[in-house]
Design a protein around this motif. Structure first.
Motif, PDB file in Angstrom:
ATOM      1  N   ASP A  62      20.571  -1.413 -41.275  1.00 29.02           N
ATOM      2  CA  ASP A  62      19.202  -1.060 -40.878  1.00 29.02           C
ATOM      3  C   ASP A  62      18.911  -1.546 -39.464  1.00 29.02           C
ATOM      4  OD1 ASP A  62      18.552   0.319 -43.146  1.00 29.02           O
ATOM      5  OD2 ASP A  62      17.501  -1.341 -44.118  1.00 29.02           O
ATOM      6  N   ARG A 108      18.357   1.023 -35.925  1.00 31.52           N
ATOM      7  CA  ARG A 108      17.081   0.956 -35.211  1.00 31.52           C
ATOM      8  C   ARG A 108      17.238   0.435 -33.783  1.00 31.52           C
ATOM      9  NH1 ARG A 108      15.661   0.162 -40.687  1.00 31.52           N
ATOM     10  NH2 ARG A 108      14.026   1.622 -41.311  1.00 31.52           N
ATOM     11  N   ARG A 162      14.496   9.125 -27.191  1.00 32.65           N
ATOM     12  CA  ARG A 162      13.456   8.726 -28.155  1.00 32.65           C
ATOM     13  C   ARG A 162      13.412   9.685 -29.340  1.00 32.65           C
ATOM     14  NH1 ARG A 162      14.588   4.921 -25.823  1.00 32.65           N
ATOM     15  NH2 ARG A 162      13.286   3.705 -24.405  1.00 32.65           N
ATOM     16  N   ARG A 163      13.614  10.959 -29.066  1.00 30.96           N
ATOM     17  CA  ARG A 163      13.617  11.943 -30.157  1.00 30.96           C
ATOM     18  C   ARG A 163      14.748  11.653 -31.145  1.00 30.96           C
ATOM     19  NH1 ARG A 163      14.270  16.042 -27.132  1.00 30.96           N
ATOM     20  NH2 ARG A 163      16.483  16.385 -27.573  1.00 30.96           N
ATOM     21  N   GLU A 175      16.289   8.719 -31.508  1.00 27.56           N
ATOM     22  CA  GLU A 175      16.041   7.404 -32.109  1.00 27.56           C
ATOM     23  C   GLU A 175      15.099   7.487 -33.301  1.00 27.56           C
ATOM     24  OE1 GLU A 175      16.593   5.096 -27.839  1.00 27.56           O
ATOM     25  OE2 GLU A 175      14.620   5.238 -28.774  1.00 27.56           O
ATOM     26  N   VAL A 176      14.110   8.366 -33.214  1.00 25.88           N
ATOM     27  CA  VAL A 176      13.180   8.534 -34.330  1.00 25.88           C
ATOM     28  C   VAL A 176      13.927   9.018 -35.569  1.00 25.88           C
ATOM     29  CG1 VAL A 176      11.256   9.923 -35.191  1.00 25.88           C
ATOM     30  CG2 VAL A 176      11.115   8.859 -32.938  1.00 25.88           C
ATOM     31  N   ARG A 177      14.820   9.960 -35.391  1.00 25.14           N
ATOM     32  CA  ARG A 177      15.579  10.473 -36.528  1.00 25.14           C
ATOM     33  C   ARG A 177      16.553   9.436 -37.076  1.00 25.14           C
ATOM     34  NH1 ARG A 177      18.209  16.225 -35.439  1.00 25.14           N
ATOM     35  NH2 ARG A 177      18.662  15.938 -37.680  1.00 25.14           N
ATOM     36  N   GLY A 230      16.476   6.098 -36.748  1.00 22.71           N
ATOM     37  CA  GLY A 230      15.866   4.871 -37.245  1.00 22.71           C
ATOM     38  C   GLY A 230      14.818   5.065 -38.312  1.00 22.71           C
ATOM     39  N   GLY A 231      14.576   6.308 -38.714  1.00 23.61           N
ATOM     40  CA  GLY A 231      13.565   6.587 -39.733  1.00 23.61           C
ATOM     41  C   GLY A 231      14.141   6.569 -41.139  1.00 23.61           C
ATOM     42  N   ALA A 232      13.768   7.554 -41.918  1.00 20.25           N
ATOM     43  CA  ALA A 232      14.258   7.635 -43.296  1.00 20.25           C
ATOM     44  C   ALA A 232      15.780   7.720 -43.315  1.00 20.25           C
ATOM     45  CB  ALA A 232      13.661   8.846 -44.002  1.00 20.25           C
ATOM     46  N   GLU A 282      17.308  11.158 -43.365  1.00 21.48           N
ATOM     47  CA  GLU A 282      17.282  11.875 -42.084  1.00 21.48           C
ATOM     48  C   GLU A 282      18.357  11.335 -41.153  1.00 21.48           C
ATOM     49  OE1 GLU A 282      16.561  14.613 -39.307  1.00 21.48           O
ATOM     50  OE2 GLU A 282      15.814  14.586 -41.371  1.00 21.48           O
ATOM     51  N   ALA A 283      18.568  10.032 -41.164  1.00 20.79           N
ATOM     52  CA  ALA A 283      19.645   9.456 -40.367  1.00 20.79           C
ATOM     53  C   ALA A 283      20.986  10.030 -40.791  1.00 20.79           C
ATOM     54  CB  ALA A 283      19.642   7.936 -40.511  1.00 20.79           C
TER      55      ALA A 283
END
Length: 285
Positions: free
Chosen positions: A103, A107, A142-143, A145-147, A149-151, A154-155
């Protein structure tokens, strides 16, 4: 505050420890460390390196981006690839805190923006697209990273995707693997066929107003050019026909233009021994 930008560690915990002792002796607590990624793999002590870096990070004194070896570790943890014989990150996967480590890793950013003197810069693992402005770099990363580091689902989708079909996966692959870009703008993880096809050569042709600090390219070695500092000097590859070093760049804190050349503000820790291809002690006996 003295900043140390450190090249690919790749599990070389003893050399990193030596570098950090030198920094503490020189600066006391008044320093911070920026890592170009590839903290893990190929070397013998990936978990210990993560512990060293996270201790500094939790104290607000370290920053690191993801490298291709961290991404490979994440893919293995998610069942998307099988570790090969030369992968040495199994100790992370088998650690009792493996889930927390994974985790934490997913992130980590892919790019970190900063400023040295009058020059903005970005820290990445391998490369940026020659045509990207600094704003472009940050928007693309950033786009992704959101994917990442999120669910977790989705990663996993992102890391399983084909770069030819998923633009975000292509951005990720470029940031952590690129070495060359041809005249048509097609990038590759391979070394360039001609010097002009090196990604950073084409980046320099665009006369950008920001600098790039990166790693990943051990065979290239230390790269010092206007606006560019490439810091992978192959510590983990020591003994494969050459000496390996863990390299740190220490730009002068008061310098207005630290990305200019010539520049001799580097520390190097010579590899303590041959590491890769790594074999466990009982296999080396």
């Amino acid at each position: 505050m003295q900043r140390l930008f450190v090249g690919d560690v790749q599990g070389c915990a003893d050399e990193l420890g030596e570098l950090l002792v030198r920094a503490r002796n020189a600066f006391g607590p008044d320093f911070e460390v920026w890592f170009v990624g590839d903290l893990v793999n190929r070397g013998p002590a990936s978990l210990r390196v993560l512990e060293q870096v996270r201790e500094l990070s939790d104290a607000g004194r370290a920053h690191t981006v993801l490298g291709n070896h961290e991404v490979a570790l994440l893919q293995a943890a998610l069942g998307l690839r099988q570790p090969d014989a030369d992968d040495t990150y199994r100790e992370v996967l088998e650690d009792r805190d493996a889930e927390a480590w994974l985790d934490w890793l997913r992130r980590r950013p892919l790019a970190i923006r900063g400023r040295l003197g009058e020059t903005p810069f970005v820290l990445v693992h391998a490369a940026v697209a020659p045509e990207w402005s600094l704003a472009d770099v940050l928007a693309h990363t950033r786009r992704v990273e959101v994917r990442l580091g999120g669910a977790l689902a989705e990663a996993r989708r992102l890391l399983a995707a084909d770069p030819a079909r998923d633009p975000d996966r292509d951005v990720l692959a470029r940031l952590i693997q690129c070495r060359s870009v041809d005249g048509r703008g097609v990038w590759s993880a391979d070394a360039p066929a001609s010097p002009r096809d090196a990604w950073h050569r084409r980046w320099r042709e665009r006369r950008h107003d920001y600098g790039v600090v990166y790693g990943h390219w051990a065979l290239q070695g230390l790269h010092v050019a206007p606006g560019l500092r490439g810091l992978d000097t192959g510590c983990v590859h020591h003994g494969r026909g050459r000496d390996g070093f863990l390299t740190a760049w220490l730009p002068e804190p008061q310098a207005r233009h630290p990305f200019e050349v010539p520049d001799d503000r580097f520390w190097q820790v010579r590899a303590h021994r041959r590491y890769w291809p790594f074999r466990a002690p009982q296999e080396r006996a």
